[in-house]
Design a protein around this motif. Structure first.
Motif, PDB file in Angstrom:
ATOM      1  N   SER A 216       3.261   5.210  -2.112  1.00  0.00           N
ATOM      2  CA  SER A 216       2.285   4.616  -1.195  1.00  0.00           C
ATOM      3  C   SER A 216       1.111   3.966  -1.904  1.00  0.00           C
ATOM      4  N   LEU A 217       1.260   3.708  -3.196  1.00  0.00           N
ATOM      5  CA  LEU A 217       0.186   3.013  -3.913  1.00  0.00           C
ATOM      6  C   LEU A 217       0.100   1.566  -3.442  1.00  0.00           C
ATOM      7  N   PRO A 218      -1.109   1.014  -3.334  1.00  0.00           N
ATOM      8  CA  PRO A 218      -1.245  -0.389  -2.912  1.00  0.00           C
ATOM      9  C   PRO A 218      -0.545  -1.323  -3.888  1.00  0.00           C
ATOM     10  N   ASN A 219       0.012  -2.393  -3.350  1.00  0.00           N
ATOM     11  CA  ASN A 219       0.656  -3.399  -4.189  1.00  0.00           C
ATOM     12  C   ASN A 219      -0.375  -4.458  -4.579  1.00  0.00           C
ATOM     13  N   LEU A 223      -0.836 -10.063 -10.871  1.00  0.00           N
ATOM     14  CA  LEU A 223      -2.137 -10.192 -11.523  1.00  0.00           C
ATOM     15  C   LEU A 223      -2.867  -8.850 -11.550  1.00  0.00           C
ATOM     16  N   GLY A 224      -2.819  -8.143 -10.443  1.00  0.00           N
ATOM     17  CA  GLY A 224      -3.474  -6.838 -10.382  1.00  0.00           C
ATOM     18  C   GLY A 224      -2.860  -5.851 -11.358  1.00  0.00           C
ATOM     19  N   ARG A 225      -1.517  -5.864 -11.437  1.00  0.00           N
ATOM     20  CA  ARG A 225      -0.845  -4.977 -12.387  1.00  0.00           C
ATOM     21  C   ARG A 225      -1.240  -5.311 -13.818  1.00  0.00           C
ATOM     22  N   ARG A 226      -1.362  -6.605 -14.086  1.00  0.00           N
ATOM     23  CA  ARG A 226      -1.733  -7.014 -15.440  1.00  0.00           C
ATOM     24  C   ARG A 226      -3.101  -6.465 -15.804  1.00  0.00           C
ATOM     25  N   TYR A 227      -4.080  -6.689 -14.920  1.00  0.00           N
ATOM     26  CA  TYR A 227      -5.428  -6.233 -15.236  1.00  0.00           C
ATOM     27  C   TYR A 227      -5.513  -4.703 -15.278  1.00  0.00           C
TER      28      TYR A 227
END
Length: 644
Positions: A216-219, A223-227
């Motif tokens: 249930s972690l936000p997707n 770009l978000g994963r990279r940062y």
């Protein structure tokens, strides 16, 4: 959620970073990556995440729990048993009897994952004596395995009782553990905070929370994963560089590496992240694969190298030992870890695991019962080893620390029975043995001396070491007590100065206020200059040298090193004493000569009971000069005041 058996290269890369940080920290004695010890905290987050993922995806019954524990046994015990057998074998050659017996006790404790509990009353993890304990690093296995034992049972119970509030309950436990850690540090229980499960559990529980919320972690998108992943790696890197022995730990400081690890793991759930790909190359995967064995082997090899060289390791030697530990770890992984984990028969795998650990257990118990086998060394070597007992026998009663700041009225008296002391020794732990020696000398005159010593507290007003906050009020109380005591005529100030170069101005300023306050109260003052300290445990080094037929008098700290370590204080202390009309005792001509500050002297014996403290025999060398200064401070008609 990804399958529990899914292999994640980014987590393997995290393992590599964690063990590399620890390895570099230990191999360079903290000179590089002063916070590299935080790699253990990264390991804790990884462990909490992986075992919780396995447990959540299991059936949650007793059978699945039994399967979990047998997998843990196959994973951990064979390599641990092999390492312990090596340590006990090498210790038979290199370790004095007391150290060998202590290692054997620690090996038995580590097999029951209890070694962290043995260390709760030991000196700090960063203390010099820890560099000579080949199994000190097993404390983290104790914390992890205690967590592995309790958390699955607690999780099973929570799934039955508070299933809908499982994550909230684990989050509450995480906050509670962090609060315990912070509170212990605030109250001065640094060692308990460092080694105990209650104050470390929050790090494993951060990983557990991540596993529970993985679906249930936000997707945050690519770009978000990279940062997030790159930011997490940066946080771990910052912790390796910015943390250090002077930072209270774990507490809030541990959130930096733990949050960094959590970000890297979270950003790689479901699909690879930029940071994850960065740490998924072949070198990272190799180091991650052998990380458990590397953690096991690197520390005892470094410790035994210190025993072999009877001194600290230079960078070249540390690098060579680090390389050797990587080879040993590969061999352990290739021929022990991997075959046992891949064995088709669980019974045969467990047989290997328990055979190795049983052999280590039996050897450890035999060595403990033999008290380390003192007969392995000659009587002359044993006499050198025995110098570790030549210290103030009343230290536990008379020496203050953060947990026992002894008030002035309860400070101890040494000397003639019933005599009211006219002399006081005020200082840190380096004054404890000096008090005993001075007490012996004064007792022959019918006099006595008062001991006012506290761990890591120089006798300074308005200055306290950053890691010893209790020193400020303690020293204020001691100055007030000395000033108000009409019997005290002479105060001897002593402290450890090397290692405090960056704080020299503040420390000397604090000493100056102490000297001024004492002299304003009508006291005579003698300021003892920097005492030489050694780079290795002198009783061990001297005993080993004697057993090898080498001259014990040729071992010690070079006078050049002594001058370099204490340069700022060798300049400022005599000048400050002169400004106030106080006496200054330079210990250098008394304890050093011909380019060396030896740890042993013919006629005096072993001068140190550990690397940084003079023994009572060593303190005896200073006493005649101190008595001369005490006597010179008084006209002959008044010398009865100091027991002349």
């Amino acid at each position: 959620m990804a399958s529990a058996t899914t292999f994640r290269t980014d987590i393997q890369g995290l393992r590599a970073i964690a063990v590399a940080g620890v390895l570099v920290f230990h191999a360079t004695s903290g000179r590089w990556l002063p916070g590299g010890f935080a790699g253990v905290d990264v390991f804790f987050v990884i462990s909490g995440f992986l075992i919780t993922r396995i447990l959540v995806q299991s059936a949650g019954d007793w059978r699945s729990l039994a399967e979990f524990y047998q997998r843990r046994a196959r994973r951990l015990l064979p390599a641990l048993g092999a390492m312990l057998i090596f340590v006990l074998a090498a210790g038979a050659i290199l370790l004095p009897a007391p150290d060998y017996a202590a290692v054997a006790r620690m090996s038995v404790a580590s097999l029951f994952f209890w070694s962290n509990m043995l260390l709760l009353r030991a000196p700090s993890y960063f203390d010099l004596s820890g560099d000579l304990k080949p199994l000190q690093h097993t404390w983290s296995l104790g914390v992890e395995e205690q967590f592995y034992l309790l958390f699955p049972l607690a999780l099973m119970g929570m799934r039955m009782v508070v299933r809908r509030h499982l994550t909230s309950t684990v989050a509450l436990a995480t906050v509670a553990s962090l609060a315990i850690s912070v509170l212990l540090l605030a109250r001065g229980y640094e060692t308990i905070a460092f080694y105990s499960l209650p104050s470390r559990a929050f790090e494993l529980l951060i990983g557990a929370l991540l596993a529970l919320k993985a679906d249930s972690l936000p997707n945050f998108g690519t770009l978000g994963r990279r940062y997030a992943s790159l930011g997490g790696l940066a946080m771990i890197g910052c912790s390796f560089v910015l943390l250090g022995p002077e930072v209270p730990f774990p507490g809030l400081a541990a959130l930096l590496p733990c949050a960094g690890a959590a970000l890297v793991i979270a950003s790689g759930i479901g699909q690879p992240s930029a940071g994850g790909r960065l740490i998924s190359s072949a070198p990272f995967l190799f180091l991650g694969a052998i990380s458990y064995s590397l953690y096991l082997w690197h520390w005892p090899l470094l410790v035994f190298a210190r025993y072999w060289t009877t001194g600290p390791l230079d960078l070249a030697t540390g690098a060579a030992v680090a390389a050797a530990s990587i080879f040993a770890a590969w061999a352990s992984w290739r021929f022990i870890e991997r075959p046992v984990l891949r064995a088709r028969s669980i019974r045969s795998a467990l047989t290997i695991a328990f055979s190795l650990t049983s052999l280590a257990l039996a050897a450890g118990l035999v060595i403990v019962m033999a008290q380390g086998g003192a007969g392995r060394f000659s009587p002359a070597a044993q006499a050198m080893f025995a110098a570790r007992n030549d210290y103030n026998s009343r230290r536990a009663e008379c020496h203050a620390d953060s947990l026992n700041p002894i008030p002035y009225q309860r400070t101890c008296i040494f000397g003639a029975e019933g005599s009211r002391p006219a002399v006081a020794v005020w200082g840190n732990s380096q004054g404890a043995e000096l008090t005993v020696s001075l007490g012996h000398a004064l007792s022959r005159r019918g006099g006595a001396v008062r001991q006012i010593t506290a761990s890591a507290c120089p006798p300074t007003i308005g200055y306290a070491p950053p890691d010893q906050r209790y020193c400020g009020p303690y020293n204020d109380a001691m100055l007030a007590g000395l000033s108000a005591d009409p019997a005290i005529d002479h105060v001897i100030l002593v402290a450890r100065y090397d290692g405090r170069e960056q704080e020299a101005a503040a420390l000397v300023g604090g000493l100056e206020r102490s000297v001024a306050g004492l002299m304003a109260a009508g006291k005579h003052v003698t300021l003892v200059g920097p005492l030489p300290t050694q780079d290795f445990d002198p009783p061990s080094a001297l005993g080993l040298r004697v057993s090898q037929g080498r001259n014990p008098g040729a071992w010690g700290l070079t006078e050049k090193s002594y001058r370099l370590r204490n340069a700022a204080f060798l300049r400022s202390l005599p000048a400050m004493a002169h400004r106030h009309g106080a006496n200054y005792l330079d210990p250098r001509p008394l304890l050093c000569g011909e380019g060396l500050c030896p740890a042993w002297r013919d006629g005096a014996g072993v001068l140190y009971f550990d690397a940084i403290h003079l023994s009572v025999s060593g303190a005896d060398v200073l006493v005649p000069a101190l008595l001369h200064q005490i006597d010179a401070a008084y006209p002959p008609v008044n010398r009865t005041a100091v027991g002349s």
